[in-house]
Write an enzyme that holds these catalytic residues in place. Structure first.
Site, short mmCIF file in Angstrom:
data_model
loop_
_atom_site.label_atom_id
_atom_site.label_comp_id
_atom_site.label_asym_id
_atom_site.label_seq_id
_atom_site.Cartn_x
_atom_site.Cartn_y
_atom_site.Cartn_z
N HIS A 257 0.86 -1.20 0.00
CA HIS A 257 0.00 0.00 0.00
C HIS A 257 0.89 1.24 0.00
O HIS A 257 1.95 1.25 0.61
CB HIS A 257 -0.90 0.02 1.25
N ASP A 308 -7.97 -5.26 -0.53
CA ASP A 308 -8.42 -6.09 -1.65
C ASP A 308 -8.13 -7.57 -1.47
O ASP A 308 -8.76 -8.41 -2.11
CB ASP A 308 -7.77 -5.60 -2.94
C1 SDX Z 1 -6.29 0.05 -3.10
O1 SDX Z 1 -4.57 4.55 -2.10
C2 SDX Z 1 -5.49 3.92 -1.51
O2 SDX Z 1 -5.89 4.27 -0.44
C3 SDX Z 1 -6.08 2.73 -2.28
C4 SDX Z 1 -7.04 1.85 -1.51
C5 SDX Z 1 -8.33 2.58 -1.20
O3 SDX Z 1 -9.03 2.17 -0.25
O4 SDX Z 1 -8.69 3.51 -1.98
O5 SDX Z 1 -6.44 1.42 -0.31
C6 SDX Z 1 -7.44 0.62 -2.34
O6 SDX Z 1 -6.08 0.41 -4.22
C7 SDX Z 1 -5.36 -0.92 -2.39
C8 SDX Z 1 -4.15 -1.31 -3.29
C9 SDX Z 1 -4.63 -2.36 -4.29
N1 SDX Z 1 -3.55 -2.67 -5.25
C10 SDX Z 1 -2.88 -3.83 -5.20
O7 SDX Z 1 -3.06 -4.70 -4.36
C11 SDX Z 1 -1.88 -4.02 -6.33
C12 SDX Z 1 -0.57 -4.59 -5.78
N2 SDX Z 1 0.09 -3.57 -4.95
C13 SDX Z 1 1.11 -2.80 -5.56
O8 SDX Z 1 0.94 -2.52 -6.92
C14 SDX Z 1 1.53 -1.60 -4.70
O9 SDX Z 1 1.75 -2.07 -3.43
C15 SDX Z 1 0.63 -0.40 -4.62
C16 SDX Z 1 0.18 0.08 -5.96
C17 SDX Z 1 -0.58 -0.70 -3.79
C18 SDX Z 1 1.42 0.71 -3.94
O10 SDX Z 1 2.43 0.97 -4.80
P1 SDX Z 1 3.62 2.04 -4.54
O11 SDX Z 1 3.40 2.78 -3.27
O12 SDX Z 1 3.76 2.81 -5.79
O13 SDX Z 1 4.84 1.10 -4.29
P2 SDX Z 1 5.79 0.55 -5.42
O14 SDX Z 1 5.03 -0.10 -6.52
O15 SDX Z 1 6.74 1.65 -5.78
O16 SDX Z 1 6.56 -0.63 -4.63
C19 SDX Z 1 7.57 -0.31 -3.67
C20 SDX Z 1 8.40 -1.59 -3.54
C21 SDX Z 1 8.86 -2.11 -4.90
O17 SDX Z 1 10.04 -2.87 -4.68
P3 SDX Z 1 11.43 -2.30 -5.28
O18 SDX Z 1 11.21 -2.18 -6.77
O19 SDX Z 1 11.62 -0.94 -4.61
O20 SDX Z 1 12.42 -3.34 -4.89
O21 SDX Z 1 7.60 -2.65 -2.99
C22 SDX Z 1 7.41 -3.66 -3.97
C23 SDX Z 1 7.78 -3.05 -5.33
O22 SDX Z 1 8.25 -4.05 -6.21
N3 SDX Z 1 6.00 -4.01 -3.98
C24 SDX Z 1 5.51 -5.20 -4.31
C25 SDX Z 1 4.14 -5.09 -4.16
N4 SDX Z 1 3.81 -3.85 -3.76
C26 SDX Z 1 4.97 -3.18 -3.67
N5 SDX Z 1 6.12 -6.35 -4.69
C27 SDX Z 1 5.33 -7.40 -4.94
N6 SDX Z 1 3.97 -7.38 -4.82
C28 SDX Z 1 3.36 -6.24 -4.43
N7 SDX Z 1 2.02 -6.23 -4.31
#
Ligand code: SDX
Length: 371
Positions: A257, A308
Site C-alpha cells: 500500500h 483487496d
Molecule cells: C487500493 O490509495 C489507496 O488508499 C487505495 C485503496 C483505497 O481504499 O482507496 O487502499 C485501495 O487500491 C489498495 C491497493 C490495491 N492494489 C494492489 O493490491 C496491487 C498490488 N500492490 C502494488 O501494486 C503496490 O503495493 C501499490 C500500488 C498498492 C502501492 O504501490 P507504490 O506505493 O507505488 O509502491 P511501489 O510499486 O513503488 O513498490 C515499492 C516496492 C517495490 O520494490 P522495489 O522495486 O523498490 O524493490 O515494494 C514492492 C515493489 O516491487 N511491492 C511489491 C508489491 N507492492 C509493492 N512487490 C510485490 N507485490 C506487491 N504487491
C-alpha cells in the site's frame, strides 16, 4: 522543480472527510474498527456526507430517499442491453453512470442542495446498474429494486438474484461496504476532486473516479486476487506459485500500500469475514490459500495484505461473480467520492500542479522540405 514519482508523500489538499494517521483510518473522526463493528453502510454514507452520525429519523429518511431513487432511467437500462456481451464490468459501469447525467434535468445545477440530492441518487442507482448489467449479460431481465429494502446491501443482493438474500450475506456485504466507503485521497477520489475542481458536474466527477478505480493497482486488485487464487487452484500449489512470482519480481495483487507500511486496518475485518463465511459455506479453500499466501509474502517481502486481498474470498463465498468485485468497491466508494466532491465544491480552487520538464531543449522550426 523536481517531480515526486506518483505524488508519493505529497499533501495535495485539506479534507475533513477521512484520515489515515499512523496506520489508523477514521471517517470524520470515527475509527474504522468502531464503524465496521457497529455502523450500517447507510449510517456511514450519512456520516461522510453530513459530518455526523444520523439520528433515527434522519437515518429513516435517508433509507427512504435511497429506496425512492434506486430505479435507473429506462433509457440507461436499454443502453446496457446494447453493450457487447463481454463488456468489462467497470467499463459498463463507467459508461452507464456517465449517461445518467443525460436524464437528470438538474445534472448541471451546482447548488449544494442539488448536489446532495445527486449524491444520494448516485449512491442509490449504482447498485441497480451493477445488478442490471450482471443479469442482462446472462440474458435475464433486470430485477427492479425493492421499494422498502432495509439497506443497499439487501437491495443489491436481491436485484442480483431476484430472491430475498439471507441475513448472513446481507451482514457480510454491509460490513464490506462500510470498510470500502472512503480512504482519504486515494487515486479515484483524487480523480474525482481534480475533475470537479474545474466546476464540472458531480456525474463527471464520479465517472472520472470509476475510470481510476478500474485499474488493477487500485480497485481492480480484488478481482486480480481472485484470478490468482483460481490460477493457483489448491493450497498445495501456493508455495511454488508465490515463490515464482517473487523470483520474477512480479507484483502480488492484494499486497502492499502507498500509505500503510505496517498493514491495512481493514484487512483484518475481511480476513475474519472470509474465515466465517468459509465455515458457513463449508468451503475454506480460498481462505486457507489466502492465509498461506500471506504467510509467505509477508514473511519474505514484509508486504502486508491490503483491503483487496481478503475481499476476494469474501465476495466469492457470497457467490458474487469475480468481475463484480470492483463494481462493488465502486458502489461503496460512491459515498466517499461524493462526500469529497461536496467538500471540493465548498471551498474550491482549480487543482493544477506543475510538471518537471525532461523534454528536448528549445528548437527552431524546420520547413518540411528540409526535414
Ligand atoms: C487500493 O490509495 C489507496 O488508499 C487505495 C485503496 C483505497 O481504499 O482507496 O487502499 C485501495 O487500491 C489498495 C491497493 C490495491 N492494489 C494492489 O493490491 C496491487 C498490488 N500492490 C502494488 O501494486 C503496490 O503495493 C501499490 C500500488 C498498492 C502501492 O504501490 P507504490 O506505493 O507505488 O509502491 P511501489 O510499486 O513503488 O513498490 C515499492 C516496492 C517495490 O520494490 P522495489 O522495486 O523498490 O524493490 O515494494 C514492492 C515493489 O516491487 N511491492 C511489491 C508489491 N507492492 C509493492 N512487490 C510485490 N507485490 C506487491 N504487491
Amino acid at each position: 522543480m523536481t517531480a515526486t514519482k506518483g505524488l508519493e508523500g505529497i499533501v495535495a489538499t485539506t479534507s475533513s472527510v477521512s484520515s489515515i494517521v499512523d496506520g489508523v483510518l477514521t471517517y470524520r473522526g470515527y475509527d474504522i474498527d468502531d464503524l465496521a463493528e457497529n455502523a450500517s453502510f447507510e449510517e456511514v454514507a450519512y456520516l461522510l456526507w453530513f459530518g455526523k452520525l444520523p439520528n433515527a429519523s434522519e437515518l429513516e429518511q435517508l433509507k427512504k430517499d435511497l429506496n425512492a431513487n434506486a430505479s435507473v432511467p429506462d433509457a440507461v437500462i436499454q443502453q446496457l442491453k446494447l453493450y457487447p456481451k463481454n463488456t468489462n464490468s467497470m467499463a459498463a459501469l463507467r459508461t452507464a453512470v456517465s449517461s445518467l447525467a443525460l436524464y437528470d434535468e438538474e445534472a448541471n445545477d451546482m447548488s449544494r442542495e442539488s448536489n446532495v440530492r445527486k449524491a444520494i441518487k448516485l449512491q442509490a442507482q449504482l447498485p441497480a446498474i451493477v445488478a442490471a448489467f450482471a443479469r442482462i449479460r446472462e440474458g435475464k431481465e433486470p430485477v427492479a429494486p425493492k421499494a422498502d429494502a432495509g439497506s443497499i446491501a439487501e437491495n443489491f443482493l436481491y436485484m442480483l438474484t431476484g430472491e430475498q438474500p439471507n441475513k448472513i450475506a446481507i451482514e457480510a456485504l454491509e460490513k464490506a461496504l462500510v470498510l470500502h466507503a472512503d480512504h482519504e485521497l486515494n487515486a479515484s477520489t483524487f480523480a474525482a476532486r481534480v475533475t470537479v475542481a474545474t466546476l464540472s458536474d458531480i456525474y463527471s466527477g464520479v465517472t472520472s473516479a470509476i475510470g481510476a478505480l478500474k485499474g488493477p493497482l487500485h480497485g481492480g486488485a480484488n478481482e486480480a486476487v481472485m484470478a490468482m487464487l483460481e490460477e493457483i487452484g489448491t493450497i498445495d500449489n501456493v508455495e511454488s506459485y508465490v515463490q515464482n512470482k517473487l523470483a520474477n519480481k512480479e507484483k502480488l495483487m492484494g499486497f502492499g500500500h502507498r500509505v500503510y507500511k505496517n498493514g491495512d486496518p481493514r484487512a483484518k475485518h475481511l480476513q475474519k469475514m472470509s474465515q466465517e463465511l468459509g465455515k458457513i459455506t463449508g468451503n475454506l479453500n480460498w481462505y486457507e490459500m489466502s492465509i498461506k499466501i500471506e504467510d509467505i509474502v509477508t514473511g519474505q517481502k514484509g508486504l502486508k495484505p491490503n483491503v483487496d486481498f481478503y475481499s476476494a474470498s469474501v465476495y466469492t463465498s457470497l457467490e458474487i461473480p469475480r468481475d463484480l468485485f470492483t463494481p462493488i468497491f465502486a458502489i461503496s466508494r460512491t459515498s466517499g467520492w461524493t462526500a469529497h466532491i461536496l467538500e471540493q465544491y465548498e471551498n474550491n480552487r482549480l487543482i493544477r500542479p506543475r510538471a518537471e520538464y525532461t523534454g528536448p531543449a528549445t528548437q527552431k522550426y524546420v520547413p518540411i522540405e528540409k526535414r
